[in-house]
Design a protein around this motif. Structure first.
Motif, PDB file in Angstrom:
ATOM      1  N   HIS A   1       0.825  -1.217   0.000  1.00 28.01           N
ATOM      2  CA  HIS A   1       0.000   0.000   0.000  1.00 28.01           C
ATOM      3  C   HIS A   1       0.859   1.268   0.000  1.00 28.01           C
ATOM      4  O   HIS A   1       0.504   2.270   0.628  1.00 28.01           O
ATOM      5  CB  HIS A   1      -0.946   0.010   1.204  1.00 28.01           C
ATOM      6  CG  HIS A   1      -1.734  -1.248   1.363  1.00 28.01           C
ATOM      7  ND1 HIS A   1      -1.786  -1.949   2.538  1.00 28.01           N
ATOM      8  CD2 HIS A   1      -2.470  -1.958   0.469  1.00 28.01           C
ATOM      9  CE1 HIS A   1      -2.528  -3.029   2.388  1.00 28.01           C
ATOM     10  NE2 HIS A   1      -2.959  -3.058   1.141  1.00 28.01           N
TER      11      HIS A   1
ATOM     12  N   CYS B   1       4.260   6.739   4.786  1.00 29.17           N
ATOM     13  CA  CYS B   1       4.175   6.604   3.336  1.00 29.17           C
ATOM     14  C   CYS B   1       5.578   6.578   2.732  1.00 29.17           C
ATOM     15  O   CYS B   1       6.506   7.207   3.243  1.00 29.17           O
ATOM     16  CB  CYS B   1       3.376   7.763   2.734  1.00 29.17           C
ATOM     17  SG  CYS B   1       1.607   7.732   3.179  1.00 29.17           S
TER      18      CYS B   1
ATOM     19  N   ASN C   1      -0.244  10.580   2.580  1.00 26.58           N
ATOM     20  CA  ASN C   1      -1.423   9.925   3.147  1.00 26.58           C
ATOM     21  C   ASN C   1      -2.632  10.850   3.033  1.00 26.58           C
ATOM     22  O   ASN C   1      -2.612  11.970   3.547  1.00 26.58           O
ATOM     23  CB  ASN C   1      -1.167   9.571   4.616  1.00 26.58           C
ATOM     24  CG  ASN C   1      -2.330   8.798   5.218  1.00 26.58           C
ATOM     25  OD1 ASN C   1      -3.060   8.115   4.509  1.00 26.58           O
ATOM     26  ND2 ASN C   1      -2.498   8.905   6.525  1.00 26.58           N
TER      27      ASN C   1
ATOM     28  N   ARG D   1      -5.603  10.066   4.182  1.00 29.69           N
ATOM     29  CA  ARG D   1      -6.513   9.783   5.287  1.00 29.69           C
ATOM     30  C   ARG D   1      -5.821  10.184   6.572  1.00 29.69           C
ATOM     31  O   ARG D   1      -4.701   9.779   6.847  1.00 29.69           O
ATOM     32  CB  ARG D   1      -6.873   8.304   5.320  1.00 29.69           C
ATOM     33  CG  ARG D   1      -7.919   7.948   6.381  1.00 29.69           C
ATOM     34  CD  ARG D   1      -8.147   6.451   6.442  1.00 29.69           C
ATOM     35  NE  ARG D   1      -8.656   5.940   5.189  1.00 29.69           N
ATOM     36  CZ  ARG D   1      -8.845   4.654   4.950  1.00 29.69           C
ATOM     37  NH1 ARG D   1      -8.549   3.757   5.874  1.00 29.69           N
ATOM     38  NH2 ARG D   1      -9.308   4.261   3.779  1.00 29.69           N
TER      39      ARG D   1
ATOM     40  N   THR E   1      -3.278   3.046   4.756  1.00 30.30           N
ATOM     41  CA  THR E   1      -3.670   2.286   3.568  1.00 30.30           C
ATOM     42  C   THR E   1      -4.118   3.218   2.455  1.00 30.30           C
ATOM     43  O   THR E   1      -4.695   2.778   1.476  1.00 30.30           O
ATOM     44  CB  THR E   1      -4.811   1.307   3.907  1.00 30.30           C
ATOM     45  OG1 THR E   1      -5.908   2.046   4.458  1.00 30.30           O
ATOM     46  CG2 THR E   1      -4.348   0.258   4.900  1.00 30.30           C
ATOM     47  N   SER E   2      -3.880   4.528   2.631  1.00 28.71           N
ATOM     48  CA  SER E   2      -4.337   5.507   1.639  1.00 28.71           C
ATOM     49  C   SER E   2      -3.187   6.377   1.173  1.00 28.71           C
ATOM     50  O   SER E   2      -3.344   7.575   0.962  1.00 28.71           O
ATOM     51  CB  SER E   2      -5.455   6.373   2.236  1.00 28.71           C
ATOM     52  OG  SER E   2      -6.538   5.581   2.636  1.00 28.71           O
ATOM     53  N   CYS E   3      -2.009   5.793   1.058  1.00 28.45           N
ATOM     54  CA  CYS E   3      -0.850   6.546   0.559  1.00 28.45           C
ATOM     55  C   CYS E   3      -0.902   6.563  -0.972  1.00 28.45           C
ATOM     56  O   CYS E   3      -0.869   5.505  -1.606  1.00 28.45           O
ATOM     57  CB  CYS E   3       0.451   5.901   1.039  1.00 28.45           C
ATOM     58  SG  CYS E   3       0.718   6.015   2.824  1.00 28.45           S
ATOM     59  N   VAL E   4      -1.011   7.746  -1.531  1.00 30.27           N
ATOM     60  CA  VAL E   4      -1.057   7.893  -2.988  1.00 30.27           C
ATOM     61  C   VAL E   4       0.072   8.821  -3.407  1.00 30.27           C
ATOM     62  O   VAL E   4       0.660   9.555  -2.594  1.00 30.27           O
ATOM     63  CB  VAL E   4      -2.416   8.439  -3.454  1.00 30.27           C
ATOM     64  CG1 VAL E   4      -3.533   7.495  -3.067  1.00 30.27           C
ATOM     65  CG2 VAL E   4      -2.680   9.825  -2.867  1.00 30.27           C
TER      66      VAL E   4
END
Length: 394
Positions: A263, A273, A279, A281, A287-290
């Motif tokens: 992730h 991250c 992140n 969130r 679980t929201s690392c873009v």
């Protein structure tokens, strides 16, 4: 599974549990057709596991077998088996047959044995040899009857075997739960299964000792290793769950450092991250690392032009202003155009056969008009609607 192979398996008269076991084995090995090694003495190693044991016994007399042949199947995990229903002081012929996953069978030589006396409560002095204890498993503190102890039941007495620690059974000839032996006529040893790692019991399976059930976090035949997702801190004898924030299932088995963070996360515990990712969130697991560019595009796309709160405030303001305007208009109209006074009347005649019209007297109409004009001047208001005379030439 091929029909021919199914027919061969059905012919073996296995129990539903044994059928399920052999079917699962063949399916896991991708065996769908009748193999060349089926029921052969030489088979691949992966199919050399023991499926079941069969105990076969028959009564004997003067060296000859007689009567019905009895048999019973035993799971390979059981080290001891007790034949029930044997007659007292009778000779029997017994053998053991083993069946492998290849359905190859091997049978041992027949063993001739004689059962003991079927004794129960016996008066004192009736029998002196009524205690037949296993020498290895009993406490030898009776010189006349090694391993025996006398138990009294009222006026009756009975000599029973007194078992040592780790032994049980009528003759102290089997191992207690939590103990094991390497073979017949071998001593019972305590299972090497830590109760913090397992249920403390063990058994032999195909020549290897296994703990019956491992506790959560442990694996291996003796529950001596850490299971997936656990590690053993340096110097500790017990396993601890990996602290990887749900971003991987593996960690280094001594330090606990997370391995293979998913992730887009990184760090000792997969708790941040990775480089170039952010992140989106604020709470919960990472679980929201873009990617940073993607996060910026998402923020611009989701940025509202006018907040919902501002829109609601504007709507309320418009409604209030419209209400005030309507109120002012009604107020001004009321004072500019007061309610008109009647200046003529309509009455029903006494005989109820006609209608009488009459106008307001001239002097009274003048007085009413003068009063209203005076009130208008006091209020600083002009342009009121005066009364007019009723035309009499209608």
């Amino acid at each position: 599974m091929n029909k021919t192979l199914e027919e061969h398996i059905i012919q073996e008269n296995l129990t539903p549990e044994q059928l399920a076991k052999i079917s699962k084995h063949y399916k896991s090995k991708n065996v769908s057709e009748l193999p060349e090694w089926f029921k052969k003495k030489t088979v691949p190693r992966e199919h050399a596991g023991i499926l079941l044991y069969t105990i076969i016994w028959q009564e004997m007399e003067n060296g000859e077998t007689l009567g019905e042949v009895w048999n019973d199947t035993v799971e390979p995990s059981k080290l001891d088996y007790h034949i029930k229903g044997l007659k007292a002081q009778t000779n029997y012929s017994i053998c053991v047959e083993v069946m492998y996953y290849s359905f190859t069978t091997l049978r041992s030589e027949y063993l001739e044995i004689e059962t003991n006396r079927n004794f129960s409560l016996i008066p004192p002095g009736d029998h002196k040899d009524n205690c037949h204890c296993d020498k290895m498993g009993t406490v030898n503190d009776d010189p006349d009857h090694p391993g025996c102890r006398t138990h009294f039941f009222g006026s009756m007495s009975l000599k029973l075997c007194q078992c040592q620690e780790g032994y049980s059974g009528m003759y102290c000839h089997i191992c207690r739960p939590g103990y094991y032996r390497l073979g017949p006529n071998m001593p019972c040893n305590k299972c090497p299964c830590d109760i913090k790692k397992s249920n403390g019991y063990c058994h032999f399976r195909e020549g290897y000792l296994f703990c019956d059930t491992c506790n959560e976090g442990y694996g291996g035949n003796l529950c001596q290793t850490c299971a997936k997702g656990y590690y053993r801190p340096g110097g500790s004898a017990y396993c601890t769950r990996c602290n990887c924030h749900g971003n991987t299932d593996f960690c280094q088995d001594i330090t606990g450092e997370c391995i293979g963070c998913r992730h887009n996360t990184a760090g000792f515990n997969c708790n941040r991250c990775a480089h170039g990712y952010v992140n989106i969130r604020k709470t919960g697991h990472l679980t929201s690392c873009v990617h940073a560019d993607t996060a910026q595009q998402m923020q611009e796309k989701n940025k509202p032009s006018v907040g919902s709160g501002a829109i609601a405030g504007i709507c309320v303001t418009v409604i209030v202003v419209i209400g005030l305007i309507i109120g002012v208009v009604i107020y001004k109209r009321y004072w500019r155009y007061p309610t008109a006074r009647p200046f003529w009347t309509v009455e029903l005649k006494d005989d109820h056969e006609g209608i009488c019209f009459s106008s307001v007297p001239e002097d009274e109409l003048v007085a009413i008009t003068a009063r209203e004009e005076e009130e208008e001047r006091k209020r600083g208001k002009s342009g009121s609607q005066p009364y007019t005379k009723l035309r009499e030439n209608i």
